[in-house]
Design a protein around this motif. Structure first.
Motif, short mmCIF file in Angstrom:
data_model
loop_
_atom_site.label_atom_id
_atom_site.label_comp_id
_atom_site.label_asym_id
_atom_site.label_seq_id
_atom_site.Cartn_x
_atom_site.Cartn_y
_atom_site.Cartn_z
N ASN A 1 0.81 -1.11 -0.04
CA ASN A 1 0.23 0.07 -0.12
C ASN A 1 0.80 1.47 -0.20
OD1 ASN A 1 -2.99 -0.71 0.43
ND2 ASN A 1 -1.98 -2.29 1.67
N GLY A 2 1.97 1.23 -0.48
CA GLY A 2 2.93 2.32 -0.91
C GLY A 2 3.40 2.99 0.60
N ALA A 3 3.96 1.93 1.38
CA ALA A 3 4.69 2.63 2.75
C ALA A 3 5.86 3.44 2.15
CB ALA A 3 4.95 1.61 3.83
N ASN A 4 6.62 2.80 1.18
CA ASN A 4 7.99 3.32 0.78
C ASN A 4 7.70 5.01 0.38
OD1 ASN A 4 10.65 3.14 0.47
ND2 ASN A 4 10.29 3.05 -1.77
N SER A 5 6.56 5.28 -0.04
CA SER A 5 6.40 6.66 -0.41
C SER A 5 6.47 7.79 0.78
CB SER A 5 4.88 7.13 -1.14
OG SER A 5 3.81 6.69 0.04
N ILE A 6 6.07 7.20 2.32
CA ILE A 6 6.53 7.89 3.26
C ILE A 6 7.99 8.34 3.46
CG2 ILE A 6 6.33 7.76 5.80
CD1 ILE A 6 3.99 5.79 5.53
N TRP A 7 8.92 7.33 2.96
CA TRP A 7 10.26 7.71 3.27
C TRP A 7 10.84 8.50 2.34
CZ3 TRP A 7 9.78 6.79 8.39
CH2 TRP A 7 9.18 5.88 8.57
N GLU A 8 10.01 8.52 0.81
CA GLU A 8 10.60 9.01 -0.36
C GLU A 8 9.60 10.19 -0.66
OE1 GLU A 8 11.29 6.21 -3.07
OE2 GLU A 8 13.23 5.06 -2.02
N HIS A 9 8.99 10.82 0.15
CA HIS A 9 8.04 11.80 -0.17
C HIS A 9 8.39 12.76 -1.32
CE1 HIS A 9 4.30 14.48 0.20
NE2 HIS A 9 5.20 15.38 0.42
N SER A 10 9.56 13.73 -0.67
CA SER A 10 10.08 14.56 -1.65
C SER A 10 10.64 14.13 -2.86
CB SER A 10 11.14 15.50 -0.81
OG SER A 10 12.24 14.61 -0.71
N LEU A 11 11.09 12.84 -3.00
CA LEU A 11 11.59 12.22 -4.30
C LEU A 11 10.52 12.19 -5.28
CD1 LEU A 11 14.28 9.69 -3.00
CD2 LEU A 11 14.67 12.07 -3.80
N LEU A 12 9.24 11.90 -4.80
CA LEU A 12 8.02 11.93 -5.72
C LEU A 12 7.76 13.17 -6.70
CD1 LEU A 12 5.87 9.63 -3.65
CD2 LEU A 12 7.37 9.04 -5.54
N ASP A 13 8.26 14.42 -6.12
CA ASP A 13 7.94 15.62 -6.67
C ASP A 13 8.80 15.88 -7.80
OD1 ASP A 13 7.78 18.43 -7.29
OD2 ASP A 13 8.04 19.10 -5.34
N PRO A 14 8.36 16.11 -8.99
CA PRO A 14 9.02 16.21 -10.32
C PRO A 14 10.06 17.28 -10.09
CG PRO A 14 6.67 16.06 -10.73
CD PRO A 14 6.87 16.34 -9.29
N SER A 15 10.00 18.20 -9.29
CA SER A 15 11.18 18.96 -9.26
C SER A 15 12.64 18.46 -8.67
CB SER A 15 10.72 20.15 -8.24
OG SER A 15 10.40 19.91 -7.15
N SER A 16 12.45 17.32 -7.82
CA SER A 16 13.55 16.60 -7.16
C SER A 16 14.39 16.43 -8.25
CB SER A 16 13.13 15.54 -6.32
OG SER A 16 12.44 14.45 -7.29
N ILE A 17 14.21 15.67 -9.42
CA ILE A 17 14.79 15.48 -10.67
C ILE A 17 15.85 16.44 -10.98
CG2 ILE A 17 15.13 14.64 -12.96
CD1 ILE A 17 12.29 13.29 -12.58
N THR A 18 15.30 17.76 -11.25
CA THR A 18 16.03 18.84 -11.60
C THR A 18 17.16 19.41 -10.60
OG1 THR A 18 14.32 20.48 -11.19
CG2 THR A 18 14.23 19.61 -13.24
#
Length: 469
Positions: free
Chosen positions: A70-87
């Motif tokens: 159910n996506g618990a990993n998104s808790i620990w990687e929340h800011s990495l899901l933001d497209p701006s994190s790539i730039t």
């Protein structure tokens, strides 16, 4: 779990396929390479367990799988899901990254520094925020939404929060609602199954009164987690809690050592510890048991992998920044105890845990944990000067046996109504013989791995030489 389902699983940290390990308190599955890093973080950061080579209570494993799916990993990687994190240059590790430093740096940032976790808006009083989060947790655990509760816990909600208006804790609420997986999650984060509400009823009482007998039985097991795990480590047996047996004290085969003056002095100092000091020592020994067993499973499952190197062995308990330097030093010294010394310490702790639960605790608390560790080492021939040294050498793991699953550190100290059931000398010797055999196999694997690594190195030199010609 079907093979088809397993094929869809990927490592939460680097996306490698078919992860074989779980981080229990993070609710994620991880691959061997990432596990080699998690093991060095310490149980306060990540509690790792093998998916197939470890005994799991069904509900405990189900809780981890539910969080992962159910996506618990998104808790620990929340800011990495933001497209701006790539730039901005932020990215998670991938399977091709080097273990050191790429994956190591990412995993430490993710779980130790919580660098990618969603941050709450700044407020003047952090304690108010924690109370608000804990009240939300108190309400959420009556549902089956595990990831919401894990998110609240990651933000600072307290698993043992006592609601001033409701007069109970989140675990009481989960127990009454029959939420077994929520109870598993709360206890991983330290919720106490024996904590009383305003009327003196425990979560175990709530579960029984609501007719959730399976949940009540599981909470009893969690309540005795520390003593159960220590006893299982030595003799491979668990108490039968359903039939009122709550304690097993293995008997050391060479009982003559227990008659020495050093042995008597060490036991006397152990008995003179305050309940708080004794609980700390017991929890540290519990963590050392987990380190030794997890190291043994990890080494045995590598199958001559290049991961088996000096840099991936955890020689002693990692430093916990929440503990004092003295306690961290004592925890590291536990790794120096050989199999017999450590077994004796475990038996002494089990014996004194029973005595303390019966209410026979001395009033004089002058001695400390450091003297206990030193004297138990001395009584079996360890050099006292070695125990006094401020630096801590690497010590190989001495143990390998079937394991009981761990939960949060607080509930591991809770036990009551203990009954004795010693094992025979023959049973003890059979288990210790199996441990010795397992250790010999592990050492053989290490030697074979070193031999293969040397052959690979020579082949690479030959290839390089031919290419240059």
């Amino acid at each position: 779990m079907s093979i088809r389902a397993r094929n869809r699983e990927i490592c939460a940290d680097c996306s490698a396929p078919d992860p074989r390990w779980a981080s229990i308190n993070r609710g994620v599955l991880i691959c061997d390479e990432c596990c080699s890093i998690h093991r060095g973080l310490g149980r306060h950061s990540s509690q790792v367990r093998h998916l197939t080579q470890t005994l799991w209570p069904p509900s405990h494993l189900q809780m981890v799988k539910s969080l992962y799916n159910n996506g618990a990993n998104s808790i620990w990687e929340h800011s990495l899901l933001d497209p701006s994190s790539i730039t901005s240059g932020k990215r998670k590790a991938n399977p091709q990254d080097r273990v050191h430093p790429n994956k190591t740096d990412f995993i430490k940032a993710k779980y130790q520094m919580l660098a990618f976790v969603h941050r709450m808006p700044c407020r003047e009083d952090d304690s108010v925020t924690a109370i608000d989060l804990s009240k939300q947790l108190h309400s959420s655990v009556r549902t089956g939404n595990l990831e919401t509760c894990l998110r609240l816990l990651s933000l600072g909600a307290q698993a043992n929060f006592f609601h001033p208006e409701k007069g109970n804790t989140p675990l009481h609420v989960a127990a009454k609602a029959g939420q077994l997986l929520q109870a598993e999650l709360l206890t991983v984060y330290g919720a106490d199954p024996g904590a009383p509400d305003s009327s003196g009823n425990t979560p175990i009482d709530y579960a029984r009164q609501a007719g959730h007998q399976e949940l009540a039985d599981r909470l009893v097991e969690i309540q005795y987690e520390l003593t159960d795990r220590l006893a299982f480590y030595l003799c491979g047996r668990k108490p039968d809690h359903k039939n009122g047996q709550h304690f097993i004290i293995p008997q050391i085969a060479d009982s003559s050592l227990d008659l020495s003056e050093l042995a008597k002095a060490a036991k006397k100092k152990l008995q003179s510890l305050s309940n708080h000091q004794f609980e700390e020592l017991a929890m540290d020994v519990y963590d050392e048991v987990d380190r030794r067993e997890t190291d043994a499973v990890w080494l045995a499952t590598q199958n001559h992998s290049t991961l088996v190197t000096d840099t991936t062995v955890v020689p002693f308990l990692p430093v916990n920044p929440e503990y004092s330097s003295t306690r961290n030093q004592g925890r590291q010294k536990l790794a120096r105890f050989n199999a017999h010394e450590f077994a004796t310490l475990v038996v002494d702790i089990l014996t004194d845990a029973k005595r303390r639960q019966q209410g026979n605790t001395p009033d004089n608390f002058k001695d400390n944990v450091e003297l206990i560790l030193k004297d138990i080492g001395n009584r079996h021939g360890s050099e006292s000067s070695e125990m006094d040294q401020p630096d801590y050498d690497s010590v190989a793991s001495d143990e390998d046996t079937e394991q009981e699953p761990t939960s949060g550190k607080d509930e591991r100290t809770k036990s009551s109504d203990l009954s004795d059931s010693p094992i025979t000398v023959q049973e003890f010797m059979e288990v210790k013989s199996a441990l010795t055999t397992s250790e010999a196999k592990i050492q053989q694997l290490l030697k074979v791995n070193c031999h293969l690594s040397e052959e690979l190195r020579l082949m690479q030199i030959t290839v390089t030489t031919k290419d240059s010609n």
